[in-house]
Design an enzyme around this catalytic site. Structure first.
Site, PDB file in Angstrom:
ATOM      1  N   GLU A 244       0.810  -1.221   0.000  1.00 43.16           N
ATOM      2  CA  GLU A 244       0.000   0.000   0.000  1.00 43.16           C
ATOM      3  C   GLU A 244       0.846   1.274   0.000  1.00 43.16           C
ATOM      4  O   GLU A 244       0.558   2.223  -0.732  1.00 43.16           O
ATOM      5  CB  GLU A 244      -0.952   0.025   1.198  1.00 43.16           C
ATOM      6  CG  GLU A 244      -2.186  -0.860   1.050  1.00 43.16           C
ATOM      7  CD  GLU A 244      -1.942  -2.303   1.433  1.00 43.16           C
ATOM      8  OE1 GLU A 244      -0.834  -2.611   1.926  1.00 43.16           O
ATOM      9  OE2 GLU A 244      -2.842  -3.138   1.245  1.00 43.16           O
TER      10      GLU A 244
ATOM     11  N   HIS B 242     -10.555  -4.661  10.623  1.00 46.29           N
ATOM     12  CA  HIS B 242     -11.149  -4.472   9.294  1.00 46.29           C
ATOM     13  C   HIS B 242     -12.437  -3.654   9.344  1.00 46.29           C
ATOM     14  O   HIS B 242     -13.243  -3.720   8.433  1.00 46.29           O
ATOM     15  CB  HIS B 242     -11.466  -5.832   8.645  1.00 46.29           C
ATOM     16  CG  HIS B 242     -10.261  -6.540   8.113  1.00 46.29           C
ATOM     17  ND1 HIS B 242      -9.222  -6.917   8.899  1.00 46.29           N
ATOM     18  CD2 HIS B 242      -9.936  -6.935   6.855  1.00 46.29           C
ATOM     19  CE1 HIS B 242      -8.311  -7.529   8.149  1.00 46.29           C
ATOM     20  NE2 HIS B 242      -8.712  -7.547   6.915  1.00 46.29           N
TER      21      HIS B 242
END
Lengths: 476, 350
Positions: free
Chosen positions: A209, A278
């Site tokens: 990322e 998450h």
């Protein structure tokens, strides 16, 4: 006793699906691991395999059947010594384990979670109530001409259409991220883009990322228009340096010389049963940074119109989607160029007694609460902020001046939230209009638990909104 | 504390042989005019940085100010090989030298250091955050290592647009330990991006010497596991720098993907102006200045070409004039208008 095969849940949010194809027929003998059927969800077609041995006794749901509810008995398997007459499907008993498991299981923890041996009678999770009212919102956007034809579109398709349209218009626009190309998107938002635009413009990245956020920002500084997809914004924490230090600050630091027109997009906030790492809503983090545009749409029309605007603007945009909303359908105007203004909130329900301010998935909860309140004679106005930076304080304050009461509904923690910011704006600019304290209706102040009952308790819901509205309207 | 030896010349060890590699670079054969121009640029950087140090001491420059003194041959040698029309350059916060080597007006650089409205970033960027999109100089980045990913993005743009350009991304031995550098290496090689990763190994990441921070201190090897070839270069010799740039450019322009140049160099001053530099001895610094100074080295080469002491003296005077004018400008030109506080936050109106 024949074994019942039930329609499986193939994703945490799946409630029904299409039984696309049977790969076995009555009388076939099957063993564990044999593929029984193909089942279509809104995201993908998946193979469904047997975990028991025996003979197919009866097929209860014909292939091609749509909207088969999770948990419906779709076939039976006879064990040794049983005859077909034993195989009549019994009534579904809730809580009984499925007799089959989906074949496709995630290869790593980043894939959209698919429960193993999914229970057809799903535990009632908090996120179900988040989306329960999702399709009730109507379109009343002043930006859309009256009489425009509307097309039922899922949020997922609307986002894809926005990207595809902008990519057709402008060769500088490209999409990069994990699984965006060959896999067709981890949540299928980029479905079909690789086929249309090729691998020059739809680019699978390694799981890095920080690196690809920087590459995207650099490409934007060089003159391209990148759309960087994060599989979820939880993973964007690895990349937040480039979002803040590289993208947001460059125009200012360069005295307006160097721009960074990039869109960072992906699902944000609570998904279903995926636990603390998450399920984080980062809206307030990004909205605190000057130099960024932060957009968090609720319905499909806004998702499309605002994503197109985000791709076109010269400024860097954080575009926060919601996984629970991807499969929800809304009316989207059939326009060649449906671009909505950034920085404008929308009144999604007019009312006179109280203002409910929200954004993203909180809008659905607010609308449902407003209906419940209407039954009790309380007429609530609901505002969808849509853009979180710059914030449309004018629309919020105007509504407050009309209703004199306000609550903010946010699927987020309360501390340092968008709700906190709205409270500050109201204290500074709307104090004289207030007939009651402004209340925040948010998640509980704990990390997201996994257990279904705890998740439900953690999340904001309609009942909490109704209670808060009654408090500020001094009704019992 | 490890003693760091002065940078040696051409010390690369035998490379891994079963892959294609760029040829071993040869020192560039410069004409007299080219030599003079390189000398002029290096001297400009040296005198500019000395002046910046002086203005910092007078309180005219604030915050962090990282000087390039000692490293001049790297930026001048490498950038002299680039095509200014198509190629892009990006670096970290020690950026004054790269800008001067790219022909950016010393006045607007110095005025940025003093935080004035005429500065290249209108006084809003400062020493570490300067950009010139006109010159394809993309900063000037204050976060150690960020420019490596951003530079890889610029290289992505060159390939995407097929514009014939390449990116030269500079970073230090300190940044060479950042994770995003390796994420970028991976994608740059995977996608065969046209980028030259330049590691300016000046031996110290702030106060930490390379061998105290790097398990593999031969930094040119850092790309091997990504199949990126690396070349170690004497960064105190401008012709060696230029020669290495030529080989690296041939490799990258041929579409063979990225290449790493490890430039062995040395900074004479502290990490920034506020660094007392207690991590190394005066003797160490002095030894490099005496034996390996890149500008003294150039003087010898120019002497061999028949350039006289008088010629060099008049060049010196010319440079001092430019630098003094830049400093005067930077002192006298006004600070930004208060209204500038609110401009350039966003490009568009919403």
């Amino acid at each position: 006793m024949a074994i019942e095969i039930k329609m499986p849940a193939l994703s945490p949010t799946m409630e029904e699906g299409t039984l696309a194809k049977w790969l076995v027929k009555e009388g076939d003998s099957v063993k564990s691991g044999d593929i029984l059927a193909e089942i279509e969800t809104d995201k993908a077609t998946m193979e469904f395999e047997a975990i028991d041995e025996g003979t197919i006794g009866s097929i209860a749901v014909a292939e091609g059947t749509d909207n088969v509810k999770v948990g419906t008995v779709i076939a039976t398997i006879l064990e040794e010594g049983e005859s077909a007459s034993d195989a009549k499907p019994a009534e579904t008993r809730s809580g009984e384990a499925a007799n089959a498991a989906p074949k496709e299981t995630p290869s790593d923890d980043k894939a959209p979670p698919v429960p193993e041996g999914a229970s057809p009678a799903k535990a009632e999770s908090g996120t179900q109530q988040l989306v329960a009212s999702a399709e009730k919102v109507g379109i009343s956007d002043p930006a859309i001409p009256e009489g425009t034809e509307m097309v039922k579109t899922t949020v997922r398709e609307a986002l894809r259409d926005a990207m595809a349209e902008e990519m057709r218009e402008d060769d500088r626009v490209f999409v990069m991220g994990e699984e965006v190309a060959q896999y067709q998107g981890a949540y299928k938002v980029t479905q079909g883009l690789l086929d249309e635009f090729g691998d020059r413009r739809v680019i699978d990245t390694p799981i890095t990322e920080y690196g690809f956020a920087g590459i995207g920002a650099g490409a934007a500084m060089g003159g391209l228009r990148p759309i960087v997809e994060f599989m979820t914004f939880n993973f964007a924490l690895q990349a937040i340096d480039h979002i803040i230090n590289s993208a947001a600050k460059t125009n200012y630091m360069s005295g307006g010389q160097m721009r960074c027109p990039i869109v960072f997009r992906g699902p944000n906030g609570a998904a279903s049963r995926v636990g603390a790492q998450h399920s984080h809503n980062f809206a307030a983090w990004y909205a605190s940074v000057p130099g960024l545009i932060v957009i968090a749409p609720y319905d499909a029309a806004d998702a499309k119109g605002l994503l197109k605007a985000a791709i076109r603007t010269e400024d860097p945009v954080v575009f926060l989607e919601n996984e629970l909303m991807y499969g929800r359908s809304f009316d989207v105007p059939k326009l060649d160029n449906h671009v909505l203004p950034i920085g404008k909130a929308r009144i999604v329900r007019e009312g006179k007694d109280v203002t409910i301010v929200s954004y993203s998935i909180g809008v659905g909860i607010s609308l449902e609460a407003a209906e419940k309140l209407a039954e009790e004679g309380i007429d609530a106005e609901v505002i969808d902020l849509r853009t979180l930076r710059p914030l449309d304080t004018e629309t919020v304050l105007k509504s407050l001046a009309k209703t004199n009461r306000m609550i903010i509904v946010e699927e987020n923690w309360a501390t340092c939230s968008i709700a906190s910011e709205i409270v500050s704006v109201v204290m500074e600019h709307g104090f004289d209009d207030l007939d009651a304290p402004v209340l925040r209706v948010t998640n509980e102040d704990v990390p997201m638990p996994y257990a279904a009952n705890l998740e439900k308790l953690m999340l904001v819901d309609v009942a909490k909104v109704v209670t808060a509205v009654k408090k500020v309207t001094y009704k019992k | 504390m490890a003693k760091t030896p002065p940078p040696a010349r051409a010390i690369a060890e035998p490379p891994i042989t079963n892959r294609e590699r760029p040829a071993e670079p040869k020192p560039y054969e410069a004409s007299k005019d080219e030599l003079l121009e390189m000398y002029r640029q290096m001297l400009l950087i040296r005198r500019f940085e000395e002046k910046a140090g002086q203005l910092y001491g007078l309180g005219l420059i604030g915050g962090f100010c990282h000087l390039y003194i000692g490293q001049e041959a790297v930026a001048v040698g490498l950038q002299s090989a680039l095509n200014g029309e198509t190629d892009s350059v990006i670096t970290g916060y020690r950026d004054h030298g790269h800008m001067l080597a790219y022909g950016i007006d010393p006045k607007v650089i110095m005025a940025e250091l003093t935080g004035r409205n005429s500065g290249i970033s209108k006084g809003k960027g400062g020493s570490m955050h300067m950009f010139s999109t006109e010159h394809k100089f993309y900063g000037g980045h204050g976060i150690v290592g960020a420019q490596v990913s951003l530079g890889t993005g610029l290289a992505f743009k060159h390939k995407y647009s097929n514009d014939g350009g390449i990116c030269m991304a500079y970073f230090g031995d300190g940044a060479a330990n950042q994770g995003q550098v390796y994420e970028s290496f991976n994608m740059a090689e995977l996608w065969k991006l046209p980028i030259i990763f330049v590691i300016e190994n000046n031996q110290y990441a702030m106060g930490t010497s390379v061998n105290r921070a790097s398990a593999e201190d031969q930094l040119y090897r850092r790309g091997e596991s990504f199949r990126i070839p690396g070349i170690q270069v004497d960064g105190m010799d401008v012709l060696a720098c230029r020669g290495a740039a030529e080989e690296a450019l041939a490799w990258v322009r041929a579409g063979k993907g990225p290449v790493i140049l490890e430039m062995k160099t040395y900074r004479y001053r502290g990490h920034s102006m506020s660094d007392p530099a207690k991590y190394r001895t005066r003797d160490e610094v002095q030894a490099v200045r005496d034996k390996s100074d890149p500008i003294d080295h150039m003087k010898k080469l120019l002497d061999a070409q028949g350039v006289t002491e008088a010629d060099l003296k008049s060049l010196e005077q010319e440079i001092r004039k430019i630098v003094n004018e830049a400093a005067d400008f930077a002192e006298q030109t006004p600070e930004p208008d208060a209204a500038e506080l609110y401009t350039d936050v966003l490009v568009e109106k919403y």
